[in-house]
Design a protein around this motif. Sequence first.
Motif, PDB file in Angstrom:
ATOM      1  N   ASN A  28      47.573  56.614  42.959  1.00 31.27           N
ATOM      2  CA  ASN A  28      47.475  55.668  44.206  1.00 31.27           C
ATOM      3  C   ASN A  28      46.128  55.586  44.842  1.00 31.27           C
ATOM      4  O   ASN A  28      45.937  55.156  46.107  1.00 31.27           O
ATOM      5  CB  ASN A  28      48.641  55.245  45.082  1.00 31.27           C
ATOM      6  N   SER A  29      45.192  56.149  44.094  1.00 26.11           N
ATOM      7  CA  SER A  29      43.808  56.447  44.587  1.00 26.11           C
ATOM      8  C   SER A  29      43.058  55.109  45.086  1.00 26.11           C
ATOM      9  O   SER A  29      42.534  55.086  45.968  1.00 26.11           O
ATOM     10  CB  SER A  29      42.921  57.201  43.913  1.00 26.11           C
ATOM     11  N   THR A  30      43.142  54.045  44.402  1.00 21.04           N
ATOM     12  CA  THR A  30      42.484  52.881  44.450  1.00 21.04           C
ATOM     13  C   THR A  30      43.142  51.776  43.786  1.00 21.04           C
ATOM     14  O   THR A  30      43.555  51.627  42.719  1.00 21.04           O
ATOM     15  CB  THR A  30      41.229  52.996  43.654  1.00 21.04           C
ATOM     16  N   ASN A  31      43.224  50.509  44.735  1.00 21.73           N
ATOM     17  CA  ASN A  31      43.710  49.272  44.183  1.00 21.73           C
ATOM     18  C   ASN A  31      42.739  48.373  43.659  1.00 21.73           C
ATOM     19  O   ASN A  31      41.486  48.756  44.040  1.00 21.73           O
ATOM     20  CB  ASN A  31      44.448  48.611  45.518  1.00 21.73           C
ATOM     21  N   GLN A  32      43.221  47.610  42.684  1.00 23.41           N
ATOM     22  CA  GLN A  32      42.423  46.858  42.003  1.00 23.41           C
ATOM     23  C   GLN A  32      42.560  45.532  41.910  1.00 23.41           C
ATOM     24  O   GLN A  32      43.856  45.260  41.845  1.00 23.41           O
ATOM     25  CB  GLN A  32      42.330  47.227  40.462  1.00 23.41           C
TER      26      GLN A  32
END
Length: 224
Positions: A28-32
């Motif tokens: 869940n490091s980066t939402n796109q």
Amino acid sequence: EYNIQDLPDEQCSPSVVAYYVPTPIDDNSTNQMRFNQRDYGQETTTVDFYTTFCHEGIPGHMYQHAYNRQNFQYDIQHLLDCSAFTEGFASYIQGRSLYDLENVSKSSIRSYNALNNINNYLICMMDIDINYNGLSLEEFSEMYGDMFGQDAMEGIYNQLCDIPGTFLSYYYGAYRIEKLRDMAEEELGDKFDEVKFHDALLKYGSMNFEIVENSIDQYIAENE
């Protein structure tokens, strides 16, 4: 954390402004989010652009996803999905997000949302008439008239044939949530709390409306 990335031209469609890509269950490091720069890159200050990113980002799908990651107790909850709730919530909240805009009267926002709702419910009726009642193109045009022009009406007919029930998940889902909010506001009056109401909506994840309704009933009972 999130980033917004332009779509390659060959992946662009005039019917899509943007969409959210959920993070993998193990990262869940980066939402796109993806944005149709080709068709909408010059229209980033419009109300429709703003509400689209509210739908896809915060307080819509991105917020839903982040909320789930922080609050789910069991991994299996990530596998459960009810598109009418997921898309319904994002559609409901994008209209509500307009009230955060400065220098826009509430009456203008109510009128804008009411017009959108009329258009959305009309699409739902068309979808049911085509895919449930089986209207032919000729019968469809006769029932709804030439309100958008013959070519546009044929395009609407073909689109609804291609993706039956899809728009119902957005617009009927939003309608159900609005009705739950109306009920909670009427029952609780001054005790109604928007944050607690949204928590009751989201706490079990993307569930069918019977479970969501039970959660709202519980919220009302605990706050009367």
